[in-house]
Design a protein around this motif. Structure first.
Motif, PDB file in Angstrom:
ATOM      1  N   LEU A 115     -34.463  29.507   3.822  1.00 47.02           N
ATOM      2  CA  LEU A 115     -34.766  30.416   2.725  1.00 47.02           C
ATOM      3  C   LEU A 115     -34.361  31.844   3.071  1.00 47.02           C
ATOM      4  O   LEU A 115     -34.343  32.709   2.199  1.00 47.02           O
ATOM      5  CB  LEU A 115     -36.256  30.352   2.385  1.00 47.02           C
ATOM      6  CG  LEU A 115     -36.719  29.045   1.749  1.00 47.02           C
ATOM      7  CD1 LEU A 115     -38.232  28.973   1.697  1.00 47.02           C
ATOM      8  CD2 LEU A 115     -36.121  28.893   0.360  1.00 47.02           C
ATOM      9  N   ALA A 154     -37.642  30.652  -4.847  1.00 50.36           N
ATOM     10  CA  ALA A 154     -38.059  29.627  -3.875  1.00 50.36           C
ATOM     11  C   ALA A 154     -38.778  30.267  -2.694  1.00 50.36           C
ATOM     12  O   ALA A 154     -39.783  29.726  -2.194  1.00 50.36           O
ATOM     13  CB  ALA A 154     -36.846  28.836  -3.393  1.00 50.36           C
ATOM     14  N   GLU A 157     -42.348  31.236  -3.799  1.00 55.06           N
ATOM     15  CA  GLU A 157     -43.217  30.045  -3.850  1.00 55.06           C
ATOM     16  C   GLU A 157     -43.596  29.579  -2.441  1.00 55.06           C
ATOM     17  O   GLU A 157     -44.734  29.184  -2.196  1.00 55.06           O
ATOM     18  CB  GLU A 157     -42.542  28.917  -4.630  1.00 55.06           C
ATOM     19  CG  GLU A 157     -42.406  29.202  -6.127  1.00 55.06           C
ATOM     20  CD  GLU A 157     -43.737  29.555  -6.791  1.00 55.06           C
ATOM     21  OE1 GLU A 157     -44.747  28.843  -6.547  1.00 55.06           O
ATOM     22  OE2 GLU A 157     -43.774  30.547  -7.555  1.00 55.06           O
ATOM     23  N   HIS A 158     -42.664  29.629  -1.518  1.00 54.99           N
ATOM     24  CA  HIS A 158     -42.941  29.238  -0.130  1.00 54.99           C
ATOM     25  C   HIS A 158     -43.988  30.166   0.494  1.00 54.99           C
ATOM     26  O   HIS A 158     -44.912  29.698   1.169  1.00 54.99           O
ATOM     27  CB  HIS A 158     -41.647  29.263   0.696  1.00 54.99           C
ATOM     28  CG  HIS A 158     -41.831  28.824   2.106  1.00 54.99           C
ATOM     29  ND1 HIS A 158     -41.795  27.506   2.479  1.00 54.99           N
ATOM     30  CD2 HIS A 158     -42.062  29.528   3.241  1.00 54.99           C
ATOM     31  CE1 HIS A 158     -42.003  27.414   3.790  1.00 54.99           C
ATOM     32  NE2 HIS A 158     -42.161  28.639   4.269  1.00 54.99           N
TER      33      HIS A 158
END
Length: 192
Positions: A115, A154, A157-158
């Protein structure tokens, strides 16, 4: 233009002092005040205000060195990044964590999941904020995360799923330029 800066300053300081210190003064002012404050695009020298960064005597010298339009410089930087197929639009994301252990755990999981290409852990920050109607002050650590712009959702959210705070800080800033090899590495080190 440069001669007028030197002639004004010469009445106060010897010329050798001016030649040695003027670049330092300019660098300090650019760092402290920002180039945008020093090189306004819509102000003539007659409309500059005394006491502001724009009234400093070396403004004409800076304009001659860096151009009169900050927008043109920004556009050139963006063209360089966007025109390079080896890079992608990239961002820096700030996330605060309560301690070193939590920071290392979160940083490792972010990089492992691709990420982000890199996470810096900055120790020893103090955060002062309002929470549930009261002023709070906490020692924290700051994660500085370098990633693709397309991975922000993403990544957010992580962080939310792996952070102990009820409302974790996730703030992104665009990277508008930089080392092309580094930005290529950032692209290659993150998922599509």
């Amino acid at each position: 233009m440069a001669s007028s800066v030197f002639s004004r300053a010469a009445s106060i300081l010897p010329s050798t002092t001016i030649r040695r210190r003027l670049p330092l003064v300019g660098a300090f002012c650019m760092i402290s005040l920002g180039l945008s404050n020093l090189c306004p695009t819509n102000l003539s020298s007659s409309s500059l205000k005394t006491g502001s960064a724009q009234s400093l005597p070396f403004i004409p010298l800076l304009r001659s060195k860096f151009g009169s339009s900050q927008a043109a410089a920004t556009q050139a930087t963006n063209i360089r990044m966007e025109g390079n197929s080896d890079t992608v639009p990239s961002i820096v994301v700030y996330v605060t964590v309560p301690n070193r252990e939590a920071g290392k755990k979160l940083a490792n999981s972010i990089v492992k999941e691709k990420l982000a290409a890199c996470v810096n852990i900055v120790p020893g920050i103090e955060s002062v904020y309002q929470w549930q109607g009261e002023i709070q002050s906490d020692a924290e650590e700051l994660l500085i995360i370098k990633t693709r712009q397309s991975l922000l959702e993403a990544l957010t959210e992580h962080v939310k799923a792996n952070h102990e705070y009820e409302v974790p800080e996730v703030i992104s800033l665009p990277i508008t330029g930089g080392s092309i090899p580094y930005l290529k590495w950032l692209k290659d080190s993150t998922r599509d």
